[in-house]
Design an enzyme around this catalytic site. Structure first.
Site, PDB file in Angstrom:
ATOM      1  N   SER A  31       0.790  -1.233   0.000  1.00 52.62           N
ATOM      2  CA  SER A  31       0.000   0.000   0.000  1.00 52.62           C
ATOM      3  C   SER A  31       0.819   1.279   0.000  1.00 52.62           C
ATOM      4  CB  SER A  31      -0.965  -0.003   1.191  1.00 52.62           C
ATOM      5  OG  SER A  31      -2.032  -0.888   0.949  1.00 52.62           O
ATOM      6  N   TYR A  81     -10.511   2.125   5.722  1.00 52.19           N
ATOM      7  CA  TYR A  81      -9.374   1.937   4.811  1.00 52.19           C
ATOM      8  C   TYR A  81      -9.730   0.913   3.750  1.00 52.19           C
ATOM      9  CZ  TYR A  81      -4.472   1.287   3.484  1.00 52.19           C
ATOM     10  OH  TYR A  81      -3.286   1.228   2.797  1.00 52.19           O
TER      11      TYR A  81
END
Length: 397
Positions: free
Chosen positions: A90, A177
């Protein structure tokens, strides 16, 4: 530039981490003090988490320093170097945000645009009421961490998933998220620029940032530099294809190249103006959750901050649970005495990047095992705070 390469001294006691926050030994050379500081932070964590190989890169007042530990591959015995390629998971989102920042500064899109404005296939869906900012900052209304297993890397399946998706929360109210959230943001940014995301990254973003060891698909000529990742059962692993993988978690890069990206973020003014503006656009905060201020890709904290609070901001609950946001009255510049950071993982790799603009200081930590974020933050915190105690990072004037 310093490149220190040596094996992990796995017998070293965990208590040596304390060295990272003790004064330097009198008479010791600065390079030796830095090496000792990094060793003491890294080696106990490598031992405790059985990490085969790890690379640290530090930008200290504009000077790069590299520290390489262990093996890039246990199968063939390749050692880690500053040029070893790691999956960064990420942390890729910060590159996606950079491309989006470029689209924003070129007036190809606006953060208050509705998502469906940039993909007509979404018109008539809930994305008529969801902004690009909502997608970029994980506040679309509950898009999940991952796409369902039934959705493959197929545009029709991805389109159909978004068209049928229903929010759990009002857009702009809760942070959850999500790869599908920022992945769609990156996809729409590329659509606004009229080219596929992968082409824009490989042919425009990476070259503009001076990155030659950064890839979405590792070319055959670079495969010998690609580290082997390892799972919890020590099985060799590398990331496979998935929906919007390039946008969410697809970058592979070296510690040396990722440090160049950190330096670009510390000094955007050194880039061509469009790309300086693109990076500046990612350094804007839009809301807070606890101590964390959410930017585009980056997550920021006032610096200094305690280790415990920084670990909490990078914890599993922050990744898996919804959190009500406190919207800022206006976008806030993430500069000066703030730490900007991002974690990233694939099944076989773990990454962490952090930098403090007001200290002209940044670091990169890359490993070929997915180990806890708290441990990555612990390494970084020991190095950053140790450097400050050694007087290495005065305020940038």
């Amino acid at each position: 530039m310093r490149d220190t390469r040596f094996p992990c001294l796995c017998g070293i006691a965990a208590s040596t981490l304390l060295f990272a926050t003790t004064p330097a030994i009198a008479g010791e050379a600065p390079a030796d003090r830095l090496k000792a500081l990094v060793d003491a932070a890294v080696q106990p964590v490598m031992k405790a988490n059985d990490i085969p190989g790890l690379a640290v890169a530090i930008s200290l007042k504009g000077e790069p320093h590299y520290f390489s530990y262990g093996l890039a591959s246990k199968e063939d015995g390749r050692r880690v170097t500053p040029e070893t390629l790691f999956e960064i998971g990420s942390v890729s989102k910060t590159f996606t945000a950079t491309l989006a920042g470029y689209a924003l500064t070129q007036d190809k899109m606006r953060l208050d645009d509705r998502a469906s404005q940039h993909w007509p296939a979404l018109q008539g869906s809930r994305f008529d009421g969801i902004s690009l900012l909502d997608l970029a900052t994980y506040t679309a209304g509950g898009l999940p961490l991952q796409f369902p297993d039934s959705v493959q890397k197929d545009q029709a399946q991805i389109r159909d998933y978004y068209r049928q998706w229903q929010p759990t929360y009002a857009p702009g109210s809760q942070r959850l998220y999500s790869n599908p959230s920022i992945g769609l943001f990156g996809y729409l940014a590329a659509r606004s620029l009229g080219q596929p995301f992968e082409r824009l990254m490989e042919q425009q973003v990476f070259p503009a940032l001076g990155l030659e060891q950064t890839h979405l698909d590792v070319p055959e000529a670079a495969l010998a530099q690609y580290a082997q990742g390892y799972g919890k059962d020590d099985r060799p692993l590398r990331v496979g294809p998935g929906p919007l993988d390039a946008e969410g978690y697809g970058v592979k890069t070296s510690a040396a190249d990722l440090l160049r990206f950190v330096d670009a973020n510390l000094h955007p003014e050194r880039l061509d103006r469009p790309w300086a503006q693109a990076l500046d656009a990612t350094h804007r905060g839009y809301y807070k959750v606890g101590d964390m201020t959410q930017g585009l890709g980056w997550e920021a904290y006032d610096w200094p901050i305690s280790l415990k609070r920084l670990q909490a901001g990078n914890s599993t609950p922050m990744a898996l649970q919804p959190h009500r946001i406190a919207r800022l009255p206006a976008p806030q510049a993430l500069e000066g005495q703030r730490l900007l950071n991002k974690t990233g993982s694939t099944n076989g790799f773990g990454a962490y990047v952090a930098f403090v603009p007001g200290r002209d200081l940044g670091l990169v930590i890359l490993a070929n095992r997915n180990y806890p974020n708290a441990e990555r933050v612990k390494i970084a915190y020991a190095i950053l705070s140790g450097l400050e105690q050694q007087g290495k990072v005065p305020l940038k004037r």
